[in-house]
Write a protein that holds these residues in place. Structure first.
Motif, PDB file in Angstrom:
ATOM      1  N   UNK A 183       0.844  -1.209   0.000  1.00  7.78           N
ATOM      2  CA  UNK A 183       0.000   0.000   0.000  1.00  7.78           C
ATOM      3  C   UNK A 183       0.873   1.251   0.000  1.00  7.78           C
ATOM      4  N   UNK A 184       2.005   1.172   0.705  1.00  3.52           N
ATOM      5  CA  UNK A 184       2.950   2.301   0.732  1.00  3.52           C
ATOM      6  C   UNK A 184       3.493   2.579  -0.676  1.00  3.52           C
ATOM      7  N   UNK A 185       3.840   1.490  -1.386  1.00  2.00           N
ATOM      8  CA  UNK A 185       4.435   1.655  -2.715  1.00  2.00           C
ATOM      9  C   UNK A 185       3.399   2.133  -3.749  1.00  2.00           C
ATOM     10  N   UNK A 186       2.174   1.628  -3.619  1.00  2.00           N
ATOM     11  CA  UNK A 186       1.108   2.071  -4.540  1.00  2.00           C
ATOM     12  C   UNK A 186       0.850   3.568  -4.344  1.00  2.00           C
ATOM     13  N   UNK A 187       0.758   3.974  -3.072  1.00  2.00           N
ATOM     14  CA  UNK A 187       0.549   5.397  -2.796  1.00  2.00           C
ATOM     15  C   UNK A 187       1.705   6.232  -3.361  1.00  2.00           C
ATOM     16  N   UNK A 188       2.922   5.727  -3.166  1.00  2.00           N
ATOM     17  CA  UNK A 188       4.109   6.469  -3.617  1.00  2.00           C
ATOM     18  C   UNK A 188       4.056   6.716  -5.120  1.00  2.00           C
ATOM     19  N   UNK A 189       3.718   5.665  -5.878  1.00  2.00           N
ATOM     20  CA  UNK A 189       3.652   5.818  -7.340  1.00  2.00           C
ATOM     21  C   UNK A 189       2.590   6.843  -7.728  1.00  2.00           C
ATOM     22  N   UNK A 190       1.431   6.734  -7.072  1.00  2.00           N
ATOM     23  CA  UNK A 190       0.336   7.662  -7.382  1.00  2.00           C
ATOM     24  C   UNK A 190       0.746   9.103  -7.064  1.00  2.00           C
ATOM     25  N   UNK A 191       1.387   9.299  -5.922  1.00  2.00           N
ATOM     26  CA  UNK A 191       1.788  10.658  -5.524  1.00  2.00           C
ATOM     27  C   UNK A 191       2.874  11.203  -6.464  1.00  2.00           C
ATOM     28  N   UNK A 192       3.757  10.319  -6.898  1.00  2.00           N
ATOM     29  CA  UNK A 192       4.789  10.736  -7.859  1.00  2.00           C
ATOM     30  C   UNK A 192       4.157  11.210  -9.151  1.00  2.00           C
ATOM     31  N   UNK A 193       3.157  10.442  -9.618  1.00  2.00           N
ATOM     32  CA  UNK A 193       2.446  10.809 -10.845  1.00  2.00           C
ATOM     33  C   UNK A 193       1.752  12.151 -10.691  1.00  2.00           C
TER      34      UNK A 193
END
Lengths: 255, 248
Positions: free
Chosen positions: A198-208
């Motif tokens: 969940x941390x990594x999914x959020x990170x990708x979304x926030x980066x985008x």
């Protein structure tokens, strides 16, 4: 009546803005899989967004982890639950604070920089120059930055999570008399794979979101120094708000 | 040949172009003159499909201009922007060879650097500046580098947007003569916009006067001084009174 008209005008303005962002995203997607690909620009963006953000990410998460340990210890002491410090530091950082804080720091550091750079290029006609040199600015400027942020943010957040937990560990073992072996064991055994994903999914979304906002406001900036300034300010505001909204939505979806 | 018929363009309520008709013959050098704010830059941006126009047609060699669905559209053009528009983040040689390092005309980096060096010599600059960045050059040198970039892909049509703005009279003259040499030697079609009459006399084969959103006069450079058009007479003599409106 004027008040209601004002609300309506603001709402329509906000909705049309969101619509324009979605059209911009559609333009990116339409150009994503067609040649040419600019791998050199992608490499530059990976280094700029990832490597050069490491100091700010490390410092932010280290001190947050330390402060979190102190707060949880103080709060836990009210009902004799001081022992939960390692678990709460770990889950608090990995599931929530790591991605959000890194996302917001990237919004401050990278979104502003992308918006200012592209807006300056627009003001000085460099975007038009790119077109006349047979180069699509979406492909050359936008896609490498957006892809780089989506790729590199999970790595940054992972590093930030480790450093944040380390910050909590240092404070807990040095100032709060925790045993270092049991602290590490509690942290490792408590975390689940779903916390990390969940941390990594959020990170990708926030980066985008962070890079998209920088590119969008840069490309659509007004003229002159004022236009560049407004594009930069708006990009950071929009990135921060969208990151927090996306965090709420993703937390609900991944809970 | 480039043909414009009834081209109109407005920004909101402000009408910039109100029906431009213009023919530019292949291999000729046309200079478009007119006061600041009369839509000269908008006109060439419309020809280059950098701006959309509201009405009318623009044909380049009988094909309607569009960058959509035509990946080679811009390969035929070179453009010298008013401020140079050099890319700050890459060195001079990459600026000059930008088009040739990617896309349809791609060549190797060593060949591109060699070509950049040759183009620099063509515009009167020494190749020892090739690894510098644009910010390390003076305004006049930046303009020459931008000129080298505009001609690097051997375009068929070159646009010059206010090529001498911001330059001292000597450097302006150097740039004007360079443009004329390039146009003659490369045999390209050139479209220059300027309000500098000295530049016009050096660069032009033909001159078009733009005012109130329309072409008010077009003719050969030899006829500029006896055009019989009061607007042209007022403009080239810099008279404060005459038919040209003071309102923008």
């Amino acid at each position: 009546m004027i008040f209601i008209r004002g609300i309506g005008k603001t709402t329509l303005h906000a909705l049309s803005g969101i619509g324009r962002v979605f059209l911009f995203m559609a333009n990116i997607l339409a150009n994503l899989l067609t040649r040419p690909f600019y791998f050199k620009e992608l490499g530059h963006s990976l280094i700029n967004i990832g490597y050069f953000s490491l100091p700010v990410v490390g410092l932010t998460t280290f001190f947050t982890g330390g402060a979190l340990a102190l707060q949880i210890f103080a709060g836990g002491a009210r009902f004799n639950a001081e022992a939960v410090v390692p678990q709460i530091v770990a889950i608090g950082l990995v599931r929530e604070l790591g991605p959000v804080l890194v996302g917001l720091m990237i919004a401050a550091r990278v979104t502003s920089s992308i918006a200012a750079e592209i807006a300056t290029m627009k003001v000085t006609e460099q975007l038009n120059a790119l077109k006349t040199l047979s180069t699509n600015p979406i492909k050359y400027l936008v896609i490498p930055r957006v892809l780089a942020a989506i790729i590199v943010l999970p790595i940054l957040v992972s590093i930030g999570n480790i450093i944040g937990i380390f910050g909590g560990y240092i404070v807990s073992t040095r100032a709060l008399d925790f045993n270092w072996i049991s602290y590490l064991q509690s942290t490792v055994s408590f975390l689940e794979l779903s916390d990390i994903t969940s941390s990594l999914i959020k990170a990708s979304a926030f980066g985008g979101i962070a890079s998209l906002m920088g590119c969008y406001f840069g490309i659509h900036s007004g003229q002159g120094a004022r236009g560049v300034g407004e594009a930069t300010r708006s990009s950071v505001e929009a990135a921060a708000i969208f990151i927090l909204v996306a965090n709420f939505a993703l937390t609900g979806a991944l809970f | 040949m480039i043909v414009l018929e009834g081209v109109k363009k407005s920004f909101g309520k402000k009408k910039i172009l109100t029906g431009v008709n213009l023919k530019i013959n292949e291999g000729s050098s046309l200079v478009i003159i007119g006061r600041s704010g009369t839509g000269k830059s908008v006109l060439i941006k419309c020809i280059l499909a950098l701006e959309t126009y509201d009405e009318g047609t623009i044909h380049i060699n009988k094909i309607e201009n569009s960058n959509k669905n035509n990946k080679t559209f811009y390969d035929q053009f070179g453009m010298l922007f008013q401020g140079g528009a050099l890319f700050d983040s890459i060195p001079i040689w990459e600026n000059i060879s930008f088009r040739l390092l990617r896309g349809n005309q791609k060549i190797s980096r060593s060949d591109a650097k060699q070509l950049a060096s040759e183009k620099l010599k063509l515009v009167g600059l020494n190749s020892d500046i090739i690894d510098l960045y644009p910010s390390e050059l003076s305004g006049g040198m930046q303009k020459r580098v931008a000129l080298a970039r505009a001609i690097a892909g051997d375009p068929k049509v070159i646009f010059f947007d206010e090529p001498t703005t911001g330059l001292d009279p000597i450097m302006a003259n150097v740039i004007n003569r360079l443009i004329r040499e390039i146009v003659v030697e490369m045999g390209v079609t050139a479209i220059t916009i300027t309000h500098d009459i000295n530049s016009t006399r050096i660069i032009a084969d033909d001159v078009a006067m733009l005012d109130s959103g329309k072409v008010q006069w077009k003719g050969e450079i030899n006829h500029l001084d006896n055009s019989g058009n009061k607007m042209v007479d007022q403009f080239i003599n810099g008279l404060a009174t005459g038919p040209i409106s003071n309102n923008y």
